[in-house]
Design an enzyme around this catalytic site. Structure first.
Site, PDB file in Angstrom:
ATOM      1  CB  CYS A 140      -0.975   0.013   1.171  1.00  0.00           C
ATOM      2  SG  CYS A 140      -0.227   0.000   2.802  1.00  0.00           S
TER       3      CYS A 140
ATOM      4  CG  HIS B 282      -4.703   0.984   3.916  1.00  0.00           C
ATOM      5  ND1 HIS B 282      -4.016   0.211   2.999  1.00  0.00           N
ATOM      6  CD2 HIS B 282      -5.663   1.646   3.201  1.00  0.00           C
ATOM      7  CE1 HIS B 282      -4.550   0.399   1.796  1.00  0.00           C
ATOM      8  NE2 HIS B 282      -5.540   1.260   1.895  1.00  0.00           N
TER       9      HIS B 282
END
Length: 352
Positions: free
Chosen positions: A106, A182
C-alpha cells in the site's frame, strides 16, 4: 470495460512485465518516513518530487510547502470503515486507479496513485513509471493491480527500503495482526478532490473544487474529521505531502533572484539571497541525512553483532556483562514489587 478485453490486455501485460517465482514475489513492509518515500520515488526514476512530513493541520504548515501535489495518509485500517464520499466505479478515463491485490504494497500504491495522475512541469515521471503507465493504461483497476504486484523492478525498489527482519516472536506477530495500518492518497484531479484507496472498488469523490479554491482548504477538515472519528487513545496517524523537489525549487529561486537583482535595492537583494541560501543548505543536509538513514535502514548488522559477541566471549568480557544485566533485572523487579506493596498498604490504610 468488458472482462474479456481486460483478460487479453492482462495476458499481454504479463508477457511484457518481468516476473519471478511465487516464493520470491512477496512485498515487505516499509516505514512511513519522508526519507524512505523520497528515496523510493527517486529509485523509481522519477525526478523533481519529494515527500515532506506534515506535523500539523494548520493552514500555514501547508502553505510553506506549496506546491503540494498530493497527500499520503497513514491510519489504522478498520474493516467496516465507510468511505468519506462517493466511491466511483465508472470513473473518468483521465483518473489512473489500481486495486491493491498484494499485501504490504500500500505504500507504493499510495505513491503511484499520485505520480501516475500527476501533470506538473516540475515532475518528470521517468522511464520505469512511464513504461508501467503506458503498459497498463487500458486495463481495468484489478488488472492494473496484478500488473503492479508482478512488476519486479517496482517491487525491488520497494523492498530495498525495508528494514531486515530476523526474529519475530509470537507476541509481536499477534500485535501486528491486531493493528493493521494502511496508506491512502488525496489529490485534486480536474475539478474534483479524490481519495485514492487501493482497497476500494474505485476512487472516492470527496468534493467539487470551486474556481480559485485551494484544494488543501477542502481536504484538511476531511482528514481532521477522520482522525477524530477514532477513539481518543488512537494517535498512530501520519500525514505526508508530495511536493516539488525543494532543493531544485530553491536553486531556481536563487537563479531568478540573481537575474532580477538589478531591480531590487541591494539590502533587500542580499537579505533574500541569504535566506534562500540558508534554506538550500538545510535541504542539502536533509538529503544527506536521508541517504545515511536509508543506508543504515537496510544494512545487515547481524554478522557484525555475532562477531562482536564472539570476540567478547573469547576475551572473557561477555560473562560479566550478562551477570550485571541479570543483577540489574533482579534489582528492578524488587523495586517494582516494593512499590506495589507500598501502594497496596497505602490503599488499605486510606480505606479504613
Amino acid at each position: 470495460m468488458e472482462d474479456s478485453t481486460g483478460m487479453e490486455n492482462l495476458q499481454a501485460a504479463d508477457s511484457n512485465t518481468e516476473t519471478v517465482e511465487a516464493e520470491n514475489d512477496s512485498w515487505c513492509e516499509i516505514e512511513s518516513d519522508p526519507g524512505v518515500f523520497t528515496q523510493l520515488i527517486r529509485d523509481f526514476g522519477c525526478v523533481g518530487a519529494q515527500v515532506e512530513e506534515i506535523w500539523s493541520l494548520e493552514a500555514n504548515i501547508f502553505h510553506n510547502l506549496e506546491p503540494i501535489h498530493g497527500l499520503i495518509f497513514l491510519f489504522k485500517w478498520m474493516h467496516d470503515e465507510q468511505p468519506d464520499g462517493r466511491v466511483v466505479s465508472n470513473f473518468d478515463e483521465n483518473i489512473y486507479f489500481a486495486k491493491q491485490v498484494v499485501e504490504n504494497s500500500c505504500a507504493t500504491h499510495s505513491i503511484l496513485s499520485l505520480l501516475l495522475n500527476l501533470k506538473h512541469p516540475d515532475i518528470e515521471l521517468g522511464e520505469m513509471l512511464t513504461r508501467f503507465r503506458d503498459l497498463t493504461i487500458n486495463l481495468d483497476p484489478l488488472s492494473r493491480g496484478y500488473c503492479l504486484g508482478n512488476d519486479r523492478k517496482i517491487r525491488t525498489a520497494h523492498n530495498s527500503l525495508a528494514r531486515p527482519t530476523f526474529i519475530v516472536n509470537e507476541s509481536q506477530e499477534d500485535e501486528i495482526e491486531a493493528a493493521t495500518y494502511h496508506f491512502v492518497s488525496y489529490m485534486p484531479i480536474g475539478e474534483r478532490l479524490y481519495e485514492l484507496n487501493g482497497l476500494r472498488l474505485g476512487p472516492t469523490e470527496l468534493a467539487v473544487i470551486a474556481p480559485g479554491q485551494n484544494w488543501l482548504d477542502i481536504v484538511r477538515p476531511i482528514i481532521e474529521a477522520r482522525m477524530h472519528s477514532y477513539s481518543t487513545d488512537e494517535i498512530h496517524f501520519n500525514l505526508m505531502a508530495l511536493v516539488s523537489d525543494r532543493q531544485r525549487f530553491y536553486e531556481r529561486q536563487i537563479e531568478q533572484l540573481q537575474r532580477d537583482s538589478l531591480q531590487l535595492p541591494q539590502p533587500q537583494r542580499e537579505a533574500e539571497l541569504n535566506e534562500l541560501l540558508n534554506r538550500l543548505r538545510v535541504e542539502k543536509e536533509k538529503n544527506r541525512q536521508y541517504s545515511v538513514e536509508n543506508a543504515r535502514r537496510h544494512h545487515n548488522y547481524v554478522p557484525f553483532i555475532v562477531e562482536l559477541l564472539k570476540q567478547m566471549g573469547e576475551l572473557g568480557e561477555l560473562t560479566p556483562i550478562l551477570e550485571e544485566a541479570k543483577l540489574n533485572e533482579s534489582s528492578e523487579k524488587v523495586e517494582v514489587e516494593d512499590e506495589f506493596y507500598l501502594s497496596q498498604n497505602f490503599g488499605m490504610k486510606h480505606t479504613k
